[in-house]
Design a protein around this motif. Structure first.
Motif, PDB file in Angstrom:
ATOM      1  N   MET A   1       0.847  -1.184   0.000  1.00  0.00           N
ATOM      2  CA  MET A   1       0.000   0.000   0.000  1.00  0.00           C
ATOM      3  C   MET A   1       0.886   1.237   0.000  1.00  0.00           C
ATOM      4  SD  MET A   1      -3.203   0.924   2.512  1.00  0.00           S
ATOM      5  CE  MET A   1      -2.260   0.937   4.033  1.00  0.00           C
ATOM      6  N   SER A   2       0.738   2.094  -1.003  1.00  0.00           N
ATOM      7  CA  SER A   2       1.609   3.255  -1.138  1.00  0.00           C
ATOM      8  C   SER A   2       1.176   4.359  -0.178  1.00  0.00           C
ATOM      9  CB  SER A   2       1.581   3.773  -2.574  1.00  0.00           C
ATOM     10  OG  SER A   2       0.289   4.238  -2.904  1.00  0.00           O
ATOM     11  N   THR A   3       2.173   5.131   0.270  1.00  0.00           N
ATOM     12  CA  THR A   3       1.947   6.238   1.185  1.00  0.00           C
ATOM     13  C   THR A   3       2.548   7.494   0.586  1.00  0.00           C
ATOM     14  OG1 THR A   3       2.076   4.730   3.077  1.00  0.00           O
ATOM     15  CG2 THR A   3       2.313   7.081   3.523  1.00  0.00           C
ATOM     16  N   THR A   4       1.755   8.562   0.519  1.00  0.00           N
ATOM     17  CA  THR A   4       2.199   9.826  -0.065  1.00  0.00           C
ATOM     18  C   THR A   4       1.823  10.965   0.858  1.00  0.00           C
ATOM     19  OG1 THR A   4       1.895   8.982  -2.319  1.00  0.00           O
ATOM     20  CG2 THR A   4       2.006  11.372  -2.052  1.00  0.00           C
ATOM     21  N   LEU A   5       2.783  11.845   1.122  1.00  0.00           N
ATOM     22  CA  LEU A   5       2.525  13.065   1.885  1.00  0.00           C
ATOM     23  C   LEU A   5       2.610  14.247   0.929  1.00  0.00           C
ATOM     24  CD1 LEU A   5       2.008  14.299   4.714  1.00  0.00           C
ATOM     25  CD2 LEU A   5       4.491  14.621   4.886  1.00  0.00           C
ATOM     26  N   VAL A   6       1.524  14.991   0.837  1.00  0.00           N
ATOM     27  CA  VAL A   6       1.461  16.169  -0.027  1.00  0.00           C
ATOM     28  C   VAL A   6       1.698  17.400   0.850  1.00  0.00           C
ATOM     29  CG1 VAL A   6       0.085  17.432  -1.713  1.00  0.00           C
ATOM     30  CG2 VAL A   6      -0.218  14.955  -1.455  1.00  0.00           C
ATOM     31  N   ASP A  60      -2.653   7.182   2.399  1.00  0.00           N
ATOM     32  CA  ASP A  60      -2.153   5.856   2.739  1.00  0.00           C
ATOM     33  C   ASP A  60      -3.081   4.851   2.065  1.00  0.00           C
ATOM     34  OD1 ASP A  60      -0.421   4.035   3.963  1.00  0.00           O
ATOM     35  OD2 ASP A  60      -1.692   3.856   5.735  1.00  0.00           O
ATOM     36  N   GLY A  61      -2.649   4.368   0.918  1.00  0.00           N
ATOM     37  CA  GLY A  61      -3.555   3.590   0.090  1.00  0.00           C
ATOM     38  C   GLY A  61      -4.716   4.474  -0.350  1.00  0.00           C
ATOM     39  N   GLU A  62      -5.926   4.035  -0.094  1.00  0.00           N
ATOM     40  CA  GLU A  62      -7.112   4.789  -0.499  1.00  0.00           C
ATOM     41  C   GLU A  62      -7.566   5.780   0.572  1.00  0.00           C
ATOM     42  OE1 GLU A  62     -10.183   2.145  -1.703  1.00  0.00           O
ATOM     43  OE2 GLU A  62      -9.037   1.339  -3.401  1.00  0.00           O
ATOM     44  N   LEU A  63      -6.896   5.773   1.713  1.00  0.00           N
ATOM     45  CA  LEU A  63      -7.278   6.660   2.809  1.00  0.00           C
ATOM     46  C   LEU A  63      -6.581   8.004   2.678  1.00  0.00           C
ATOM     47  CD1 LEU A  63      -8.619   7.104   5.633  1.00  0.00           C
ATOM     48  CD2 LEU A  63      -6.476   6.221   6.612  1.00  0.00           C
ATOM     49  N   ALA A  64      -7.340   9.083   2.811  1.00  0.00           N
ATOM     50  CA  ALA A  64      -6.777  10.435   2.862  1.00  0.00           C
ATOM     51  C   ALA A  64      -6.953  10.979   4.275  1.00  0.00           C
ATOM     52  CB  ALA A  64      -7.462  11.352   1.861  1.00  0.00           C
ATOM     53  N   VAL A  65      -5.873  11.510   4.842  1.00  0.00           N
ATOM     54  CA  VAL A  65      -5.910  12.134   6.162  1.00  0.00           C
ATOM     55  C   VAL A  65      -5.375  13.549   5.999  1.00  0.00           C
ATOM     56  CG1 VAL A  65      -5.219  11.971   8.581  1.00  0.00           C
ATOM     57  CG2 VAL A  65      -5.404   9.878   7.203  1.00  0.00           C
ATOM     58  N   TRP A  66      -6.198  14.543   6.272  1.00  0.00           N
ATOM     59  CA  TRP A  66      -5.762  15.924   6.140  1.00  0.00           C
ATOM     60  C   TRP A  66      -5.673  16.546   7.535  1.00  0.00           C
ATOM     61  CZ3 TRP A  66     -10.383  13.818   5.109  1.00  0.00           C
ATOM     62  CH2 TRP A  66     -11.520  14.367   5.698  1.00  0.00           C
ATOM     63  N   ASP A  67      -4.947  17.623   7.618  1.00  0.00           N
ATOM     64  CA  ASP A  67      -4.657  18.348   8.860  1.00  0.00           C
ATOM     65  C   ASP A  67      -3.423  17.751   9.532  1.00  0.00           C
ATOM     66  OD1 ASP A  67      -5.777  20.300  11.150  1.00  0.00           O
ATOM     67  OD2 ASP A  67      -4.977  18.478  12.047  1.00  0.00           O
ATOM     68  N   SER A  68      -2.503  18.642   9.900  1.00  0.00           N
ATOM     69  CA  SER A  68      -1.209  18.224  10.456  1.00  0.00           C
ATOM     70  C   SER A  68      -1.344  17.331  11.683  1.00  0.00           C
ATOM     71  CB  SER A  68      -0.381  19.456  10.844  1.00  0.00           C
ATOM     72  OG  SER A  68       0.009  20.177   9.723  1.00  0.00           O
ATOM     73  N   LEU A  69      -2.150  17.750  12.641  1.00  0.00           N
ATOM     74  CA  LEU A  69      -2.247  16.985  13.879  1.00  0.00           C
ATOM     75  C   LEU A  69      -2.931  15.642  13.641  1.00  0.00           C
ATOM     76  CD1 LEU A  69      -1.596  16.879  16.855  1.00  0.00           C
ATOM     77  CD2 LEU A  69      -3.693  18.170  17.321  1.00  0.00           C
ATOM     78  N   ALA A  70      -3.941  15.618  12.778  1.00  0.00           N
ATOM     79  CA  ALA A  70      -4.599  14.353  12.452  1.00  0.00           C
ATOM     80  C   ALA A  70      -3.627  13.387  11.783  1.00  0.00           C
ATOM     81  CB  ALA A  70      -5.805  14.609  11.551  1.00  0.00           C
ATOM     82  N   ILE A  71      -2.774  13.900  10.922  1.00  0.00           N
ATOM     83  CA  ILE A  71      -1.773  13.045  10.276  1.00  0.00           C
ATOM     84  C   ILE A  71      -0.815  12.491  11.314  1.00  0.00           C
ATOM     85  CG2 ILE A  71       0.128  12.973   8.623  1.00  0.00           C
ATOM     86  CD1 ILE A  71      -1.373  15.220   7.072  1.00  0.00           C
ATOM     87  N   CYS A  72      -0.376  13.340  12.238  1.00  0.00           N
ATOM     88  CA  CYS A  72       0.526  12.866  13.289  1.00  0.00           C
ATOM     89  C   CYS A  72      -0.131  11.786  14.142  1.00  0.00           C
ATOM     90  CB  CYS A  72       0.970  14.037  14.163  1.00  0.00           C
ATOM     91  SG  CYS A  72       2.099  15.206  13.359  1.00  0.00           S
ATOM     92  N   GLU A  73      -1.399  11.971  14.489  1.00  0.00           N
ATOM     93  CA  GLU A  73      -2.108  10.972  15.279  1.00  0.00           C
ATOM     94  C   GLU A  73      -2.251   9.662  14.499  1.00  0.00           C
ATOM     95  OE1 GLU A  73      -2.784  10.958  18.324  1.00  0.00           O
ATOM     96  OE2 GLU A  73      -3.500  12.897  19.058  1.00  0.00           O
ATOM     97  N   TYR A  74      -2.557   9.764  13.218  1.00  0.00           N
ATOM     98  CA  TYR A  74      -2.663   8.565  12.396  1.00  0.00           C
ATOM     99  C   TYR A  74      -1.321   7.850  12.320  1.00  0.00           C
ATOM    100  CZ  TYR A  74      -3.397   5.530   8.360  1.00  0.00           C
ATOM    101  OH  TYR A  74      -3.469   4.436   7.514  1.00  0.00           O
TER     102      TYR A  74
END
Length: 216
Positions: A1-6, A60-74
């Protein structure tokens, strides 16, 4: 599963720095997509990546997580096995409170001392509201270090999410020549000594784009 940070520009994007630094320091493998802020490219491309039309956003795969703190928690749950926060319950609660305060507050500091890696101190030109924010930040750093920092040079000893959340403030304080106490200077030295932070800085300084509002 590919992971990309924009992300946005490394020179300017404080929100992008936070999750990028956490992920890179932890050795998480991810692809990076950089969308230069305030450009037609950003306006044309951001909607394809981010439901909020802002950066950063993690895919992360098909999941999108936006917002800095939410990304850190994920990231903390997905890759860090919970080690992004202190193990001690009290330290964890206070660290989360400080990170949340950084996430939602300090408006004068953000507006009057924008992050810019290239900036060199040119004298004070911020107001009393920003001074209060600066004092509050340093007070938080002193509290965290004195209560929970015995295990290392970061706010709760070991590097974690709370440190990533305050990393852009270190850039602001250095670039504007903010007067710092010994605790703040030591914490800033620890942040700037991180190999991941040095990698981010080198890339940011190599950028050629300019955002006028952040060049004040």
């Amino acid at each position: 599963m590919s992971t990309t940070l924009v992300i946005g520009n490394k020179n300017y994007s404080s929100w992008s720095l936070r999750p990028w630094l956490l992920l890179r320091h932890a050795g998480v493998s991810f692809d990076e997509v950089r969308l230069p802020l305030d450009t037609p490219e950003f306006r044309d491309q951001v909607g394809r990546w981010s439901p909020s039309r802002r950066v950063p956003v993690l895919h992360d795969g098909e999941l999108a997580v936006w917002d800095s703190l939410a990304i850190c928690e994920y990231a903390n749950e997905r890759w860090l096995a919970g080690e992004g926060w202190p193990a001690d319950a009290a330290a964890r609660a206070v660290a989360r409170s400080a990170a949340a305060e950084m996430h939602s507050g300090f408006g004068a500091l953000r507006a009057q001392l924008p992050m810019n890696l290239r900036r060199q101190p040119r004298g004070k030109h911020w107001d009393a509201d920003a001074d209060r924010d600066i004092a509050r930040v340093q007070g938080l750093w002193r509290e965290l270090r004195s209560r929970f920092g015995a295990g290392g040079p970061f706010l709760c000893g070991r590097f974690g999410i709370v440190d990533a959340m305050f990393a852009p403030v270190c850039v602001r304080f250095r670039g504007y020549g903010v007067e710092c106490d010994d605790t703040a200077r030591a914490f800033m030295d620890a942040i700037f000594a991180l190999p991941a932070m040095q990698e981010w800085e080198a890339a940011g300084l190599a950028e050629t784009e300019r955002v006028g509002a952040d060049e004040a």
